[in-house]
Write an enzyme that holds these catalytic residues in place. Structure first.
Site, PDB file in Angstrom:
ATOM      1  N   GLY A 176       0.860  -0.925   0.013  1.00 22.09           N
ATOM      2  CA  GLY A 176      -0.082  -0.084  -0.154  1.00 22.09           C
ATOM      3  C   GLY A 176       0.902   1.395  -0.054  1.00 22.09           C
ATOM      4  N   GLY A 220      -3.824  -2.825  -2.083  1.00 22.60           N
ATOM      5  CA  GLY A 220      -2.340  -2.507  -2.349  1.00 22.60           C
ATOM      6  C   GLY A 220      -1.971  -2.908  -3.908  1.00 22.60           C
ATOM      7  CB  VAL A 236      -3.178  -9.780   8.561  1.00 25.81           C
ATOM      8  CG1 VAL A 236      -1.854  -9.724   7.830  1.00 25.81           C
ATOM      9  CG2 VAL A 236      -4.152  -8.514   8.407  1.00 25.81           C
ATOM     10  CB  SER A 284      -6.720  -0.715   6.867  1.00 25.71           C
ATOM     11  OG  SER A 284      -8.141  -0.263   7.008  1.00 25.71           O
ATOM     12  CE  LYS A 291     -13.198 -11.689   7.720  1.00 26.19           C
ATOM     13  NZ  LYS A 291     -13.640 -12.314   6.752  1.00 26.19           N
ATOM     14  CE  LYS A 343       0.092 -14.021  25.356  1.00 29.12           C
ATOM     15  NZ  LYS A 343      -0.567 -15.444  24.735  1.00 29.12           N
ATOM     16  CB  ALA A 375      -1.794   2.072  10.959  1.00 28.05           C
ATOM     17  CE1 TYR A 428      -9.128   2.704   8.113  1.00 26.19           C
ATOM     18  CE2 TYR A 428      -9.785   5.264   8.593  1.00 26.19           C
ATOM     19  CZ  TYR A 428      -8.819   4.128   8.194  1.00 26.19           C
ATOM     20  OH  TYR A 428      -7.372   4.470   8.289  1.00 26.19           O
ATOM     21  CE  LYS A 471      -7.084   1.426  10.797  1.00 22.01           C
ATOM     22  NZ  LYS A 471      -5.817   0.618  10.489  1.00 22.01           N
TER      23      LYS A 471
END
Ligand code: UDP
Length: 326
Positions: A13, A39, A60, A78, A94, A108, A117, A148, A152
């Site tokens: 992207g 992208g 992802v 995203s 998602k 982790k 972001a 969106y 976020k």
């Protein structure tokens, strides 16, 4: 000493590709990941063949596995334009929620530092101006931008939860309007829209009466702020953007002047929930990161226009590339 390894999602992207370049320059081994819905591999083509870069074509929102050690993760996958949210609302939700969860889990298990972001959209149509990090926002959860904005906001919440509960090292950047080379000319955002229109000899389409404001940051400045934040130890959200605010009408005038276009500004209906004003308060970034933007709009717009002007002409008119919305 072996190179530090960083995973960058959304690598193909606009911002992801600039991050890949920056981390390669900083001597990292970069693992780029993208599902290529919005992208474009042309943004990172120059990195293929570089021994410090690999690319995985992966979504992802599904379980993410990366072999070997990981030191850092930057989650930049995203859709990021209002037109995309309308076309791919579920994927937008998602990637911000399930995608973030997967990457926090990966951070982790690898003991990696993760930066996510976030966006000025968490402030919605803001009632506080300029926006400081303490402001909680004014978001319509069920409007077209809700997919969106709320993804976020959830992303920020789950990131903090992983920090406090699992002790994952986390960073949250709230990105304000950013522009520069490699934006998609057809993504509907105001800068590529205006530059594309100017290049094709069309009138510029201002939405509403053009009195709404935005504050535009050149991409190199933003990437530098993100790099500094990642290397800091600050876990709460930090605004990164350029506080220099203008109306969309003024912005259109600047583009007409820059491109030498003799066309005019025409007016189209204002999209639903389009924020009336937006300007970052960057006091925190100045204080904790010693960061502030350096590139003026005049300089940044010229660099951006030069990039688009030099693209093969067929790219000025192309449809969104090979995108499947399902
Ligand atoms: N806008 C416009 N003409 C266009 C595209 C966008 O006037 O062709 C306006 C839009 O309504 C918004 C501002 O420009 O007020 C910035 O829009 P963009 O989609 O770039 O980003 P936003 O900040 O709204 O997420």
């Amino acid at each position: 000493m072996s190179k530090k390894r960083v995973l960058i999602t959304g690598a193909a992207g606009f911002l992801g590709s600039h991050l890949c370049d920056r981390f390669i320059k900083e001597n990292f081994f970069v693992i780029g990941m993208d599902n290529l819905i919005t992208g474009d591999l042309r943004n990172i083509e120059h990195l293929f063949g570089n021994e410090n870069f690999v690319f995985y074509h992966h979504d992802v929102s599904k379980f993410v596995h990366v072999p070997g050690q990981l030191d850092y993760i930057l989650h930049f996958a995203s859709p990021a334009s209002p037109i995309d949210y309308l076309k791919i609302p579920i994927q937008t939700l998602k990637v911000g929620s399930l995608g973030t969860h997967n990457l926090l889990g990966l951070a982790k298990s690898k003991n990696a530092i993760i930066l996510v972001a976030s966006t000025s959209e968490v402030y919605g149509d803001p009632l506080v101006h300029p926006q400081t990090e303490e402001y909680w926002g004014n978001v319509n959860p069920v409007g077209p931008r809700g997919v969106y904005d709320e993804a976020k906001r959830f992303q920020e919440a789950i990131t903090m939860a992983y920090h406090t509960f699992h002790k994952v090292e986390t960073r949250i950047v709230r990105i304000f309007n950013t522009y520069g080379p490699r934006m998609r000319l057809n993504d509907g955002r105001v800068l590529p829209a205006f530059i594309g229109q100017a290049l094709r000899g069309e009138d510029l389409t201002a939405f509403g009466d053009g009195s709404q404001t935005r504050s535009f940051c050149y991409v190199d400045d933003l990437i530098d702020g993100i790099f500094r934040l990642l290397m800091s130890d600050y876990v709460y959200p930090v605004n990164i953007g350029n506080p220099n605010e203008i109306t969309i009408n003024e912005f259109a005038q600047e583009i007409l002047k820059l491109t030498g276009s003799n066309k005019k500004i025409i007016y189209k209906p204002l999209p639903t929930d389009d924020p009336k004003q937006r300007q970052p308060d960057i006091s925190l970034a100045k204080k904790i990161l010693g960061w502030q933007p350096k590139i003026s709009r005049e300089e940044g717009l010229k660099l951006t226009y030069d990039y688009f002007k030099k693209l093969p002409k067929e790219r000025w008119t192309e449809e969104p590339h090979g995108r499947k919305f399902n």
